[in-house]
Design an enzyme around this catalytic site. Structure first.
Site, PDB file in Angstrom:
ATOM      1  N   TYR A  81      41.348  48.087  37.104  1.00 46.41           N
ATOM      2  CA  TYR A  81      40.244  48.942  36.686  1.00 46.41           C
ATOM      3  C   TYR A  81      40.306  50.369  37.222  1.00 46.41           C
ATOM      4  CZ  TYR A  81      38.424  44.492  35.142  1.00 46.41           C
ATOM      5  OH  TYR A  81      38.287  43.276  34.506  1.00 46.41           O
TER       6      TYR A  81
ATOM      7  N   GLU B 165      46.082  31.870  32.927  1.00 48.38           N
ATOM      8  CA  GLU B 165      44.699  31.534  32.601  1.00 48.38           C
ATOM      9  C   GLU B 165      44.330  32.020  31.211  1.00 48.38           C
ATOM     10  OE1 GLU B 165      41.569  33.891  34.605  1.00 48.38           O
ATOM     11  OE2 GLU B 165      43.203  34.935  35.601  1.00 48.38           O
TER      12      GLU B 165
ATOM     13  N   ARG C 200      42.087  35.896  25.495  1.00 48.13           N
ATOM     14  CA  ARG C 200      43.274  36.584  25.992  1.00 48.13           C
ATOM     15  C   ARG C 200      43.961  35.665  26.984  1.00 48.13           C
ATOM     16  NH1 ARG C 200      41.754  40.201  29.631  1.00 48.13           N
ATOM     17  NH2 ARG C 200      43.130  39.269  31.188  1.00 48.13           N
TER      18      ARG C 200
ATOM     19  N   ASN D  29      41.221  33.900  29.192  1.00 41.57           N
ATOM     20  CA  ASN D  29      39.993  34.691  29.276  1.00 41.57           C
ATOM     21  C   ASN D  29      39.261  34.574  27.951  1.00 41.57           C
ATOM     22  OD1 ASN D  29      40.520  36.525  31.886  1.00 41.57           O
ATOM     23  ND2 ASN D  29      42.428  36.281  30.753  1.00 41.57           N
TER      24      ASN D  29
ATOM     25  N   ASP E 203      46.936  34.981  29.819  1.00 41.72           N
ATOM     26  CA  ASP E 203      47.754  35.681  30.795  1.00 41.72           C
ATOM     27  C   ASP E 203      48.931  34.814  31.245  1.00 41.72           C
ATOM     28  OD1 ASP E 203      45.807  37.628  30.620  1.00 41.72           O
ATOM     29  OD2 ASP E 203      44.844  37.098  32.513  1.00 41.72           O
TER      30      ASP E 203
ATOM     31  N   GLU F  23      31.278  40.449  38.173  1.00 42.80           N
ATOM     32  CA  GLU F  23      31.912  41.333  37.197  1.00 42.80           C
ATOM     33  C   GLU F  23      30.891  42.161  36.414  1.00 42.80           C
ATOM     34  OE1 GLU F  23      35.596  39.590  35.272  1.00 42.80           O
ATOM     35  OE2 GLU F  23      34.579  37.763  35.885  1.00 42.80           O
TER      36      GLU F  23
ATOM     37  N   GLY G 143      37.870  41.849  28.337  1.00 39.72           N
ATOM     38  CA  GLY G 143      37.219  43.132  28.573  1.00 39.72           C
ATOM     39  C   GLY G 143      37.422  44.103  27.426  1.00 39.72           C
TER      40      GLY G 143
ATOM     41  N   SER H 227      38.684  38.994  37.066  1.00 42.11           N
ATOM     42  CA  SER H 227      38.942  40.328  37.605  1.00 42.11           C
ATOM     43  C   SER H 227      39.591  40.309  38.986  1.00 42.11           C
ATOM     44  CB  SER H 227      37.640  41.155  37.657  1.00 42.11           C
ATOM     45  OG  SER H 227      37.188  41.425  36.355  1.00 42.11           O
TER      46      SER H 227
END
Length: 312
Positions: free
Chosen positions: A219, A273, A259, A275, A261, A21, A279, A149
């Site tokens: 992205y 998951e 964060r 994070n 999900d 990443e 990002g 990612s």
């Protein structure tokens, strides 16, 4: 907002690194550095993390971590910063290490009855794939346990596709998590620590032009539509997602920012998951979630900067 870190402080914006990443992290780092400069932190500088990191950090008083993936989000850089006694943003060593591993995150969260987990199996190199998935229903999602990612992830529609998907996953990690595919839609919610309290951001719903929320969808501008606040959930489900997010953050020992999900099906959330270092690029979720709450990018950076020292 109060400036806890003095404006004259020397801040290293950690980015890049040696993970898959890397490029995303460089984009996050450049954005954060720009915000810090606008906020008056003139002594901030990018540090592209390398094996020389101990030398590269000499003279810096604080670290703003924008690294993603291996070495930056798994407790490694956090341990170095602890040894160097440099306060840093985001989660600490333990929570970073736990949450980087999707399987062990699920094991920790399974101690909470009210966090809904997707049925899955954990496969180590050499395990019998056919036996491992015998109790799962297709389609499946294969994913490396310690990548972000969407690297190495594959949707598996039928048994004859499983081996190829598994081989793609082990290019990144020897350990693979195989989950039942939830045919719903993806949402994500940030958790931010502010003034000793943790709160959930607005929920961001993502509708993609790809089959699922893969790397390209994440992205590449134009491949995903961000809907924030989310419109696909009832009021009851919305509050449930926020409550679960904060509980997952706390149960995993996270601090500062994370964060969470989820997949949503029939108005029910299923945890995916955590994070621990979301990002901060132009297309990232957390800035979009904060913006709708009236927190612009620069103030989001300042809020995260003010979390230094909370990750003990």
């Amino acid at each position: 907002m109060e400036y806890i870190v003095p404006k004259e402080a020397k801040i290293a914006v950690l980015c890049g690194g040696m993970s898959s990443e890397r490029e995303v992290s460089l984009r996050s780092g450049k954005n954060v550095l720009g915000a810090l400069k606008r906020l008056g932190y003139e002594n901030s500088a990018l540090v592209d993390v390398s094996p020389n990191i101990m030398d590269d950090l000499k003279g810096f008083e604080y670290a703003y971590n924008t690294m993603h993936g291996k070495y930056g989000e798994d407790g490694c850089i956090q341990g170095i910063l602890e040894i160097l006694k440099i306060p840093y943003t985001g989660c600490g060593v333990m929570s970073s290490a736990i949450c980087m591993n999707k399987e062990y995150t699920k094991r920790i969260l399974s101690t909470c009855k009210d966090i809904p987990l997707i049925k899955s199996v954990f496969v180590r190199k050499g395990d019998n794939l056919k036996d491992a998935v015998k109790d799962l229903k297709y389609p499946l999602i294969t994913k490396p346990v310690s990548e972000g990612s969407s690297f190495g992830m594959t949707k598996v529609n039928k048994p004859e596709e499983l081996l190829k998907a598994y081989e793609e996953a082990i290019k990144f990690n020897d350990d693979v998590l195989i989950e039942e595919f939830i045919d719903g839609f993806f949402v994500t919610v940030g958790v931010i620590g502010l003034q000793g309290k943790e709160f959930a951001t607005e929920i961001l719903e993502i509708r993609t032009k790809t089959e699922w929320y893969d790397f390209d969808a994440k992205y590449t501008k134009g491949l995903s539509e961000f809907i924030v606040p989310a419109t696909g959930l009832s009021q009851q489900a919305t509050q449930k997602v926020k409550d679960i997010a904060v509980k997952a953050h706390q149960t995993a020992g996270c601090s500062g920012v994370s964060r969470i999900d989820f997949m949503i099906k029939d108005d029910e959330p299923y945890f995916l998951e955590i994070n621990t270092n979301p990002g901060m690029t132009d297309t990232s979720d957390l800035p979009a979630q904060a913006k709708v709450m009236g927190i612009d990018y620069d103030n989001l950076v300042l809020t995260i900067l003010n979390s230094v020292g909370l990750n003990k």
